[in-house]
Motif scaffolding. Structure first.
Motif, mmCIF file in Angstrom:
data_model
loop_
_atom_site.group_PDB
_atom_site.id
_atom_site.type_symbol
_atom_site.label_atom_id
_atom_site.label_comp_id
_atom_site.label_asym_id
_atom_site.label_seq_id
_atom_site.Cartn_x
_atom_site.Cartn_y
_atom_site.Cartn_z
ATOM 1 N N SER A 162 0.831 -1.203 0.000
ATOM 2 C CA SER A 162 0.000 0.000 0.000
ATOM 3 C C SER A 162 0.866 1.254 0.000
ATOM 4 N N ARG A 163 0.316 2.301 -0.583
ATOM 5 C CA ARG A 163 1.004 3.595 -0.605
ATOM 6 C C ARG A 163 0.138 4.658 0.064
ATOM 7 N N LYS A 164 0.804 5.509 0.825
ATOM 8 C CA LYS A 164 0.122 6.630 1.449
ATOM 9 C C LYS A 164 0.956 7.884 1.240
ATOM 10 N N GLY A 165 0.310 8.961 0.790
ATOM 11 C CA GLY A 165 1.008 10.220 0.585
ATOM 12 C C GLY A 165 1.592 10.339 -0.806
ATOM 13 N N ALA A 166 2.293 11.446 -1.036
ATOM 14 C CA ALA A 166 2.908 11.726 -2.338
ATOM 15 C C ALA A 166 4.197 12.506 -2.124
ATOM 16 N N GLY A 167 5.052 12.464 -3.156
ATOM 17 C CA GLY A 167 6.311 13.198 -3.083
ATOM 18 C C GLY A 167 7.171 12.743 -1.925
ATOM 19 N N LEU A 168 7.752 13.698 -1.215
ATOM 20 C CA LEU A 168 8.626 13.378 -0.091
ATOM 21 C C LEU A 168 7.854 12.836 1.102
ATOM 22 N N GLU A 169 6.526 12.941 1.082
ATOM 23 C CA GLU A 169 5.696 12.462 2.186
ATOM 24 C C GLU A 169 5.168 11.045 1.935
ATOM 25 N N THR A 170 5.688 10.372 0.918
ATOM 26 C CA THR A 170 5.209 9.040 0.568
ATOM 27 C C THR A 170 5.726 7.985 1.537
ATOM 28 N N THR A 171 4.839 7.110 1.966
ATOM 29 C CA THR A 171 5.220 5.955 2.771
ATOM 30 C C THR A 171 4.563 4.704 2.189
ATOM 31 N N TYR A 172 5.234 3.561 2.347
ATOM 32 C CA TYR A 172 4.718 2.289 1.857
ATOM 33 C C TYR A 172 4.605 1.303 3.019
ATOM 34 N N SER A 173 3.654 0.404 2.903
ATOM 35 C CA SER A 173 3.487 -0.619 3.931
ATOM 36 C C SER A 173 3.156 -1.959 3.295
ATOM 37 N N ILE A 174 3.482 -3.037 4.000
ATOM 38 C CA ILE A 174 3.184 -4.390 3.538
ATOM 39 C C ILE A 174 2.301 -5.076 4.568
ATOM 40 N N LEU A 175 1.223 -5.693 4.101
ATOM 41 C CA LEU A 175 0.337 -6.461 4.964
ATOM 42 C C LEU A 175 0.307 -7.901 4.455
ATOM 43 N N PRO A 176 0.901 -8.855 5.188
ATOM 44 C CA PRO A 176 0.866 -10.256 4.767
ATOM 45 C C PRO A 176 -0.420 -10.935 5.235
ATOM 46 N N LYS A 177 -0.843 -11.953 4.491
ATOM 47 C CA LYS A 177 -2.046 -12.687 4.857
ATOM 48 C C LYS A 177 -1.897 -14.141 4.430
ATOM 49 N N VAL A 178 -2.088 -15.067 5.363
ATOM 50 C CA VAL A 178 -1.966 -16.490 5.058
ATOM 51 C C VAL A 178 -3.056 -16.900 4.075
ATOM 52 N N ARG A 179 -2.648 -17.521 2.970
ATOM 53 C CA ARG A 179 -3.595 -17.954 1.939
ATOM 54 C C ARG A 179 -3.131 -19.280 1.340
ATOM 55 N N LYS A 180 -4.006 -20.235 1.268
ATOM 56 C CA LYS A 180 -3.693 -21.499 0.625
ATOM 57 C C LYS A 180 -3.477 -21.274 -0.861
ATOM 58 N N VAL A 181 -2.472 -21.957 -1.424
ATOM 59 C CA VAL A 181 -2.174 -21.791 -2.846
ATOM 60 C C VAL A 181 -3.216 -22.536 -3.684
ATOM 61 N N PRO A 182 -3.949 -21.846 -4.555
ATOM 62 C CA PRO A 182 -4.946 -22.515 -5.396
ATOM 63 C C PRO A 182 -4.282 -23.477 -6.387
ATOM 64 N N GLU A 183 -4.983 -24.504 -6.752
ATOM 65 C CA GLU A 183 -4.462 -25.489 -7.706
ATOM 66 C C GLU A 183 -4.142 -24.843 -9.044
ATOM 67 N N LYS A 184 -4.915 -23.835 -9.410
ATOM 68 C CA LYS A 184 -4.685 -23.140 -10.675
ATOM 69 C C LYS A 184 -3.299 -22.523 -10.725
ATOM 70 N N ILE A 185 -2.867 -21.880 -9.633
ATOM 71 C CA ILE A 185 -1.552 -21.245 -9.589
ATOM 72 C C ILE A 185 -0.452 -22.301 -9.578
ATOM 73 N N ILE A 186 -0.678 -23.405 -8.881
ATOM 74 C CA ILE A 186 0.312 -24.498 -8.843
ATOM 75 C C ILE A 186 0.566 -25.021 -10.250
ATOM 76 N N LYS A 187 -0.491 -25.258 -11.005
ATOM 77 C CA LYS A 187 -0.347 -25.778 -12.365
ATOM 78 C C LYS A 187 0.314 -24.764 -13.285
ATOM 79 N N GLU A 188 -0.065 -23.495 -13.137
ATOM 80 C CA GLU A 188 0.526 -22.452 -13.969
ATOM 81 C C GLU A 188 2.022 -22.325 -13.687
ATOM 82 N N TRP A 189 2.401 -22.451 -12.429
ATOM 83 C CA TRP A 189 3.807 -22.336 -12.060
ATOM 84 C C TRP A 189 4.615 -23.498 -12.623
ATOM 85 N N GLN A 190 4.046 -24.669 -12.614
ATOM 86 C CA GLN A 190 4.740 -25.844 -13.140
ATOM 87 C C GLN A 190 5.077 -25.694 -14.618
#
Length: 246
Positions: A162-190
């Protein structure tokens, strides 16, 4: 005999209806104030899908005018020092935006990681130059009991940047969330993982052209406060999952 009434150019509609797909690279700076995007990390340093390095703006002499002009970015494994082609800084306070002789744009360290985008539903390369985001991600990777990886090298979690602010006042943040890997992504990665090799960046080649170099660059996980390398951990048990399909 059939007369051609309209000029041929008026019959050509290709330029009007064809749209070019955006390049599969994403930078946090593309976010606007209040915006965010969510990704799942795929692969790691050992598989050639996560690297760190340095990037600097390059200048080249125009063969016609002799003036220096921007010539793209150069990616290096280690800090480039003061290369002869490094670009000068721009004086943004003046209307004609002149270059400042003797003052150069500083090389920037970056973290690149293959990921799948929740918004666009495709594989992309996250190109992160913000130190604050790299530091936050390193902290997330140290939470090895919650944020783990599958045997295939897929993150059992997503990250929302996420981004908040602009220019020199810009800050970024990361929010992690546990999620099971869908079968679709597993197959695409393979089927797709061997076609992506991020160390190609260091050879001036496209990472989506497959493996072109045997070197992998520098570990991308970062280091903890004691200097130990932070590496992905394979899941040993199933954590609490978010069942949303991503």
């Amino acid at each position: 005999m059939t007369l051609q009434v309209l000029p041929p150019e008026l019959l050509e509609t290709k330029d009007k209806i064809e749209t070019k797909e955006a390049q599969p690279y994403w930078k946090p700076s593309s976010l606007k104030d209040g915006e965010s995007e969510e990704f799942r990390l795929l692969g790691c340093y050992d598989t050639g899908h996560a690297i760190t390095g340095w990037q600097y703006a390059s200048e080249i002499k125009d063969p016609k005018t002799g003036d220096l002009r921007f010539n793209g970015y150069v990616v290096t494994r280690s800090h480039p020092g003061s290369p002869a082609d490094i670009a000068r800084e721009t004086d943004w306070s003046k209307p004609d935006r002149p270059k400042i002789d003797g003052s150069y744009v500083k090389p920037r360290r970056f973290l690149a990681w293959v990921a799948t985008s929740a918004t666009r539903g495709r594989l992309e390369v996250l190109f992160i130059e913000q130190k604050s985001i790299r530091d936050q991600l390193t902290e997330v990777l140290q939470e090895i009991e919650d944020y783990t990886w599958t045997e295939e090298g897929l993150a059992n979690f997503s990250i929302k940047i996420s981004r908040k602010g602009a220019g020199l006042e810009t800050t970024y943040s990361i929010l992690p969330k546990v999620r099971k890997v869908p079968e679709k992504i597993i197959k695409e990665w393979q089927t797709s993982r061997d076609s992506i090799w991020l160390p190609n960046f260091f050879e001036g080649k496209d990472p989506f052209d497959g493996r072109s170099t045997d070197e992998k660059g520098l570990p991308a996980g970062g280091q903890d406060k004691r200097g130990a390398v932070v590496a992905p951990t394979v899941s040993s048990q199933a954590p609490e999952q978010d069942n949303t399909e991503f």
